[in-house]
Design a protein around this motif. Structure first.
Motif, PDB file in Angstrom:
ATOM      1  N   GLY A 171       0.800  -1.220   0.000  1.00 42.71           N
ATOM      2  CA  GLY A 171       0.000   0.000   0.000  1.00 42.71           C
ATOM      3  C   GLY A 171       0.830   1.265   0.000  1.00 42.71           C
ATOM      4  O   GLY A 171       0.382   2.313  -0.488  1.00 42.71           O
ATOM      5  N   GLN A 172       2.056   1.212   0.531  1.00 47.84           N
ATOM      6  CA  GLN A 172       2.889   2.408   0.632  1.00 47.84           C
ATOM      7  C   GLN A 172       3.841   2.590  -0.553  1.00 47.84           C
ATOM      8  O   GLN A 172       4.427   3.659  -0.703  1.00 47.84           O
ATOM      9  N   LEU A 173       4.006   1.562  -1.374  1.00 51.12           N
ATOM     10  CA  LEU A 173       4.954   1.675  -2.481  1.00 51.12           C
ATOM     11  C   LEU A 173       4.637   2.834  -3.434  1.00 51.12           C
ATOM     12  O   LEU A 173       5.551   3.577  -3.820  1.00 51.12           O
ATOM     13  N   PRO A 174       3.378   3.006  -3.851  1.00 48.37           N
ATOM     14  CA  PRO A 174       3.108   4.163  -4.729  1.00 48.37           C
ATOM     15  C   PRO A 174       3.473   5.490  -4.075  1.00 48.37           C
ATOM     16  O   PRO A 174       4.097   6.355  -4.723  1.00 48.37           O
ATOM     17  N   LYS A 175       3.089   5.666  -2.818  1.00 41.40           N
ATOM     18  CA  LYS A 175       3.400   6.910  -2.119  1.00 41.40           C
ATOM     19  C   LYS A 175       4.905   7.097  -2.000  1.00 41.40           C
ATOM     20  O   LYS A 175       5.417   8.227  -2.072  1.00 41.40           O
ATOM     21  N   LEU A 176       5.623   5.994  -1.835  1.00 43.84           N
ATOM     22  CA  LEU A 176       7.078   6.054  -1.720  1.00 43.84           C
ATOM     23  C   LEU A 176       7.706   6.610  -3.000  1.00 43.84           C
ATOM     24  O   LEU A 176       8.760   7.254  -2.957  1.00 43.84           O
ATOM     25  N   LEU A 177       7.045   6.383  -4.143  1.00 41.98           N
ATOM     26  CA  LEU A 177       7.578   6.827  -5.435  1.00 41.98           C
ATOM     27  C   LEU A 177       6.861   8.059  -5.968  1.00 41.98           C
ATOM     28  O   LEU A 177       7.108   8.472  -7.112  1.00 41.98           O
ATOM     29  N   GLY A 178       5.953   8.627  -5.174  1.00 42.82           N
ATOM     30  CA  GLY A 178       5.388   9.913  -5.539  1.00 42.82           C
ATOM     31  C   GLY A 178       4.075   9.897  -6.271  1.00 42.82           C
ATOM     32  O   GLY A 178       3.659  10.934  -6.802  1.00 42.82           O
ATOM     33  N   PHE A 179       3.374   8.772  -6.324  1.00 44.04           N
ATOM     34  CA  PHE A 179       2.052   8.782  -6.970  1.00 44.04           C
ATOM     35  C   PHE A 179       1.075   7.996  -6.110  1.00 44.04           C
ATOM     36  O   PHE A 179       1.435   7.495  -5.041  1.00 44.04           O
ATOM     37  N   SER A 180      -0.161   7.898  -6.518  1.00 47.45           N
ATOM     38  CA  SER A 180      -1.189   7.225  -5.735  1.00 47.45           C
ATOM     39  C   SER A 180      -1.913   6.201  -6.592  1.00 47.45           C
ATOM     40  O   SER A 180      -1.909   6.289  -7.835  1.00 47.45           O
ATOM     41  N   VAL A 181      -2.550   5.250  -5.924  1.00 50.98           N
ATOM     42  CA  VAL A 181      -3.285   4.178  -6.591  1.00 50.98           C
ATOM     43  C   VAL A 181      -4.664   4.100  -5.961  1.00 50.98           C
ATOM     44  O   VAL A 181      -4.785   4.104  -4.718  1.00 50.98           O
ATOM     45  N   VAL A 191      -1.353  -4.505  -8.534  1.00 52.20           N
ATOM     46  CA  VAL A 191      -1.618  -4.295  -9.963  1.00 52.20           C
ATOM     47  C   VAL A 191      -1.595  -2.799 -10.293  1.00 52.20           C
ATOM     48  O   VAL A 191      -0.996  -2.368 -11.291  1.00 52.20           O
ATOM     49  N   GLY A 192      -2.230  -1.990  -9.443  1.00 55.63           N
ATOM     50  CA  GLY A 192      -2.231  -0.543  -9.671  1.00 55.63           C
ATOM     51  C   GLY A 192      -0.833   0.041  -9.617  1.00 55.63           C
ATOM     52  O   GLY A 192      -0.490   0.946 -10.400  1.00 55.63           O
ATOM     53  N   PHE A 193      -0.008  -0.467  -8.714  1.00 54.29           N
ATOM     54  CA  PHE A 193       1.373   0.011  -8.620  1.00 54.29           C
ATOM     55  C   PHE A 193       2.148  -0.319  -9.888  1.00 54.29           C
ATOM     56  O   PHE A 193       2.875   0.522 -10.445  1.00 54.29           O
ATOM     57  N   ALA A 194       1.976  -1.558 -10.356  1.00 53.06           N
ATOM     58  CA  ALA A 194       2.678  -1.958 -11.585  1.00 53.06           C
ATOM     59  C   ALA A 194       2.217  -1.126 -12.773  1.00 53.06           C
ATOM     60  O   ALA A 194       3.036  -0.703 -13.616  1.00 53.06           O
ATOM     61  N   GLU A 195       0.917  -0.857 -12.861  1.00 53.63           N
ATOM     62  CA  GLU A 195       0.401  -0.042 -13.962  1.00 53.63           C
ATOM     63  C   GLU A 195       0.933   1.394 -13.880  1.00 53.63           C
ATOM     64  O   GLU A 195       1.278   2.001 -14.899  1.00 53.63           O
ATOM     65  N   GLY A 196       0.988   1.927 -12.656  1.00 59.51           N
ATOM     66  CA  GLY A 196       1.522   3.281 -12.494  1.00 59.51           C
ATOM     67  C   GLY A 196       2.978   3.358 -12.896  1.00 59.51           C
ATOM     68  O   GLY A 196       3.404   4.336 -13.528  1.00 59.51           O
ATOM     69  N   MET A 197       3.742   2.337 -12.539  1.00 62.27           N
ATOM     70  CA  MET A 197       5.143   2.300 -12.962  1.00 62.27           C
ATOM     71  C   MET A 197       5.230   2.258 -14.482  1.00 62.27           C
ATOM     72  O   MET A 197       6.040   2.964 -15.104  1.00 62.27           O
ATOM     73  N   ALA A 198       4.405   1.399 -15.099  1.00 60.44           N
ATOM     74  CA  ALA A 198       4.452   1.248 -16.563  1.00 60.44           C
ATOM     75  C   ALA A 198       4.025   2.523 -17.269  1.00 60.44           C
ATOM     76  O   ALA A 198       4.524   2.828 -18.374  1.00 60.44           O
ATOM     77  N   GLN A 199       3.122   3.285 -16.673  1.00 63.59           N
ATOM     78  CA  GLN A 199       2.609   4.508 -17.298  1.00 63.59           C
ATOM     79  C   GLN A 199       3.476   5.735 -16.988  1.00 63.59           C
ATOM     80  O   GLN A 199       3.135   6.849 -17.377  1.00 63.59           O
ATOM     81  N   GLY A 200       4.571   5.543 -16.278  1.00 61.44           N
ATOM     82  CA  GLY A 200       5.493   6.633 -16.000  1.00 61.44           C
ATOM     83  C   GLY A 200       4.990   7.627 -14.977  1.00 61.44           C
ATOM     84  O   GLY A 200       5.327   8.819 -15.060  1.00 61.44           O
ATOM     85  N   GLN A 201       4.208   7.177 -13.988  1.00 65.27           N
ATOM     86  CA  GLN A 201       3.676   8.092 -12.983  1.00 65.27           C
ATOM     87  C   GLN A 201       4.669   8.367 -11.847  1.00 65.27           C
ATOM     88  O   GLN A 201       4.397   9.184 -10.969  1.00 65.27           O
ATOM     89  N   VAL A 202       5.782   7.693 -11.848  1.00 66.59           N
ATOM     90  CA  VAL A 202       6.775   7.878 -10.784  1.00 66.59           C
ATOM     91  C   VAL A 202       7.340   9.293 -10.844  1.00 66.59           C
ATOM     92  O   VAL A 202       7.708   9.793 -11.930  1.00 66.59           O
ATOM     93  N   VAL A 203       7.410   9.934  -9.683  1.00 63.72           N
ATOM     94  CA  VAL A 203       8.023  11.260  -9.568  1.00 63.72           C
ATOM     95  C   VAL A 203       9.469  11.059  -9.126  1.00 63.72           C
ATOM     96  O   VAL A 203       9.708  10.627  -7.986  1.00 63.72           O
ATOM     97  N   PRO A 204      10.443  11.312  -9.987  1.00 62.31           N
ATOM     98  CA  PRO A 204      11.841  10.991  -9.654  1.00 62.31           C
ATOM     99  C   PRO A 204      12.321  11.591  -8.343  1.00 62.31           C
ATOM    100  O   PRO A 204      12.994  10.914  -7.557  1.00 62.31           O
ATOM    101  N   ALA A 205      11.977  12.839  -8.079  1.00 62.30           N
ATOM    102  CA  ALA A 205      12.446  13.470  -6.844  1.00 62.30           C
ATOM    103  C   ALA A 205      11.836  12.798  -5.621  1.00 62.30           C
ATOM    104  O   ALA A 205      12.520  12.564  -4.607  1.00 62.30           O
ATOM    105  N   ALA A 206      10.549  12.460  -5.698  1.00 60.90           N
ATOM    106  CA  ALA A 206       9.896  11.766  -4.582  1.00 60.90           C
ATOM    107  C   ALA A 206      10.491  10.375  -4.399  1.00 60.90           C
ATOM    108  O   ALA A 206      10.714   9.929  -3.268  1.00 60.90           O
ATOM    109  N   ALA A 207      10.744   9.681  -5.506  1.00 61.05           N
ATOM    110  CA  ALA A 207      11.332   8.342  -5.414  1.00 61.05           C
ATOM    111  C   ALA A 207      12.714   8.398  -4.767  1.00 61.05           C
ATOM    112  O   ALA A 207      13.079   7.519  -3.983  1.00 61.05           O
ATOM    113  N   ALA A 208      13.476   9.445  -5.104  1.00 58.39           N
ATOM    114  CA  ALA A 208      14.807   9.590  -4.520  1.00 58.39           C
ATOM    115  C   ALA A 208      14.705   9.783  -3.009  1.00 58.39           C
ATOM    116  O   ALA A 208      15.467   9.185  -2.231  1.00 58.39           O
ATOM    117  N   VAL A 209      13.745  10.608  -2.577  1.00 60.47           N
ATOM    118  CA  VAL A 209      13.553  10.826  -1.139  1.00 60.47           C
ATOM    119  C   VAL A 209      13.064   9.552  -0.460  1.00 60.47           C
ATOM    120  O   VAL A 209      13.586   9.140   0.592  1.00 60.47           O
TER     121      VAL A 209
END
Length: 621
Positions: A171-181, A191-209
């Motif tokens: 549940g926290q993985l999307p938030k960890l990378l800067g987006f929501s599911v 599944v939502g996390f994998a789709e968000g990753m595939a669709q490029g929803q990751v925020v690089p700065a948030a993922a780095a933090v």
């Protein structure tokens, strides 16, 4: 005193003694204050300062884990610490928002919140939930119902927390990378996390933090455990948020917290919501109680304190009531924060009071302190907590030691991961009860024999060389006799009686039989008649006094024959030998037949000591 022994029998249900000469109960915190030593003050205050470094970030992170505004975690932290300091019996336990309760709160509250989300309604529902949990725990403490915590066995609890850890992590993985599911359940969120990753929803700065924060906390906890890892990570994240203007780079920030402390508030919800809230509160109270008793027992052993289940329930219940009245949510004991306080030198609950005061000062005077804290950093706090929550070594130990309990743990894990947190709790409790029932339904049963060089009579499975007396069967049934296993007992005794050559006596070594219910009594009555028709005797040895009295009350003793009860297995064997003249196979020629008139089991003279509950002569090896 063990936690189990103390549950359900609070000598002082209110968690307090009465003032000398009055009928006024004195809360444990006030009682402890009378014996407070000035030398403890520096240590308690210093430990409180150290503890605050965990209270603030974890309070905010676990509030968001529960689907609530971050500030409610700080309100909850303040109120529960102060309430437990007054009403809690432990000197060192630290209460607060907990990672194990966050998903349960969210699973109860969020479905009741209106579509689109309404923070005020969510807070009101969570506050009512805390109040109901508090009432449940206080009532349970006063009425001695602490034993219900035993409904969660260790194997099912291990499976439950492992499933909970996976649920939190996914549940926290999307938030960890800067987006929501927007999904429900572990599978949907994965599944939502994998789709968000595939669709490029990751925020690089948030993922780095987020990823950097997880790595930093784990490294510090592993190599420099004395360093406040969470504090270091949060301070660096705040600094990064301000220095690099992460808010403008698409990173969600905590923002400025509301200033001040909320007034006493009676939350209001609809009657239609209460059913769901009560069901959730019962599950939360059970998990909170089991967690608290376990943590309290662990730390009490180190300090030489006793654990009083009833008092702990009242203390935790009061803390929940206080949280519910000030826009808070349910709380539990935190093992990690308690360990930090103990290592920092905490001697009393003044440590918690100091921490609560510092948090209060922060939200009153410095509400903007965490304005630039990225949400990904709070996700990192929760993720590292979930990793520490999982008990993989315990699971491996179950696999090596007892496969049945490993299977129970695995089913509990799957229940939480696939069905959800609240159904998972119900499943874990159900599995624990079924496991107890299974053991009583099909208990261990065996024949006994004589082993050279060992006194008494022993399990023939452990001692295949054990000798058996011709015509005599010594049978042990390791459970109370009740409706579920009475027919199992009957079938086994019947099989033993039909063996060839057929025995004349079947002696039940009844010391492990702690109860006989009416259904089992009827089965015994039928079994005795069946054996008697075949010229065989059903005999009991070492029957406990309370069980013997029940059998007499059922009328079974008179039907079987009062002389078919012997105080020890040895006494039954000697009576059989006197009646039959049979000798042990290795004991030379059989003894001479008893003279006429020597009683057998059906006509032996009454023995005042029979059924006296004497110490068993069957070591059970």
């Amino acid at each position: 005193m063990s936690a189990t022994a103390s549950r359900g029998r609070p000598a002082d249900p209110g968690g307090s003694r009465r003032a000398r000469g009055t009928g006024t109960p004195v809360p444990p915190g006030l009682r402890a204050l009378r014996g407070y030593r000035r030398a403890w003050l520096p240590r308690d205050v210093a430990a409180g300062v150290v503890l605050t470094t965990l209270l603030v970030p974890q309070g905010m992170a676990y509030a968001e884990l529960a689907g609530l505004p971050a500030i409610t975690g700080l309100y909850t932290t303040i109120t529960c610490l102060l309430a437990y300091a007054v009403f809690g019996p432990s000197r060192v336990l630290v209460l607060g928002p907990d990672s194990s309760l966050g998903p349960m709160i969210a699973a109860t509250v969020l479905p009741l919140v209106a579509a689109g989300g309404d923070p005020e309604r969510a807070v009101a529902l969570a506050s009512v939930l805390a109040l109901v949990v508090g009432v449940v725990l206080v009532v349970a403490g006063w009425t001695g119902l602490g034993f219900v915590a035993d409904l969660l066995s260790k194997p099912t609890m291990i499976g439950y927390v492992n499933g909970l850890a996976l649920t939190i992590l996914v549940g926290q993985l999307p938030k960890l990378l800067g987006f929501s599911v927007d999904a429900d359940g572990v599978v949907g969120e994965a599944v939502g996390f994998a789709e968000g990753m595939a669709q490029g929803q990751v925020v690089p700065a948030a993922a780095a933090v987020g990823l950097g924060g997880v790595a930093l906390v784990l490294v510090l906890q592993r190599w420099w455990p004395k360093v406040p890892a969470v504090l270091v990570m949060v301070v660096l994240a705040v600094a990064a948020g301000a220095a690099f203007d992460l808010g403008e780079r698409g990173v969600d920030l905590v923002g400025e917290l509301p200033r001040g402390f909320p007034p006493l508030t009676i939350p209001s919800v609809g009657w239609s919501d209460l059913g769901v809230l009560v069901a959730g509160a019962l599950a939360i109270a059970l998990v909170s109680l089991a967690d608290t008793i376990s943590t309290a027992s662990s730390f009490a052993r180190r300090t030489g304190q006793e654990v009083h289940g009833g008092q702990e329930m009242v203390g935790i219940g009061t803390a929940n009531l206080a949280a519910g009245l000030f826009q808070g949510f349910p709380v539990s004991t935190s093992a990690s924060r308690t360990a930090v306080a103990e290592r920092a030198g905490a001697r009393t609950q003044l440590t918690g009071v100091t921490g609560a005061a510092l948090v209060l000062v922060m939200i009153v005077l410095l509400p903007g302190l965490f304005r630039d804290l990225p949400q990904a950093a709070l996700a990192a706090v929760v993720v590292t907590a979930s990793l520490s929550l999982a008990d993989l070594p315990g699971t491996v130990r179950l696999w090596r030691q007892r496969r049945v309990e490993f299977a129970l743990s695995l089913v509990a894990f799957a229940g939480v991961a696939l069905l959800g947190v609240l159904p998972g709790v119900a499943l874990a409790v159900g599995l624990s009860i079924l496991n107890v029932f299974r053991r009583a339904w099909h208990p261990y049963e065996t024949e006994l024999g004589r082993v050279d060089g060992l006194p008494g009579y022993h399990d023939v499975h452990s001692h295949p060389e054990a000798g058996r007396l011709p015509g005599l069967v010594l049978y042990r049934f390791d459970a109370p006799l009740f409706f579920a296993n009475a027919r199992t007992f009957r079938d086994e005794v019947t099989a033993l009686a039909r063996a060839e050559p057929a025995p004349r006596w079947v002696v039940v070594a009844a010391e492990p039989v702690t109860d006989v219910d009416t259904t089992a009594a009827d089965v015994l009555f039928e079994l005795d008649r069946t054996l008697a028709a075949r010229g065989q005797s059903l005999v009991f040895a070492e029957l406990k006094d309370p069980v013997r009295r029940k059998i007499e009350r059922y009328g079974l003793a008179g039907e079987i024959g009062a002389r078919d009860f012997f105080p020890t297995v040895e006494a039954a064997v000697e009576a059989f030998r006197r009646e039959t003249g049979v000798a042990w196979p290795d004991a030379g020629p059989p003894a001479a037949a008893p003279p006429p008139g020597v009683p057998g089991p059906r006509d032996a003279p009454p023995d005042a000591d029979r059924g006296s509950g004497a110490q068993p002569s069957v070591p059970g090896t």
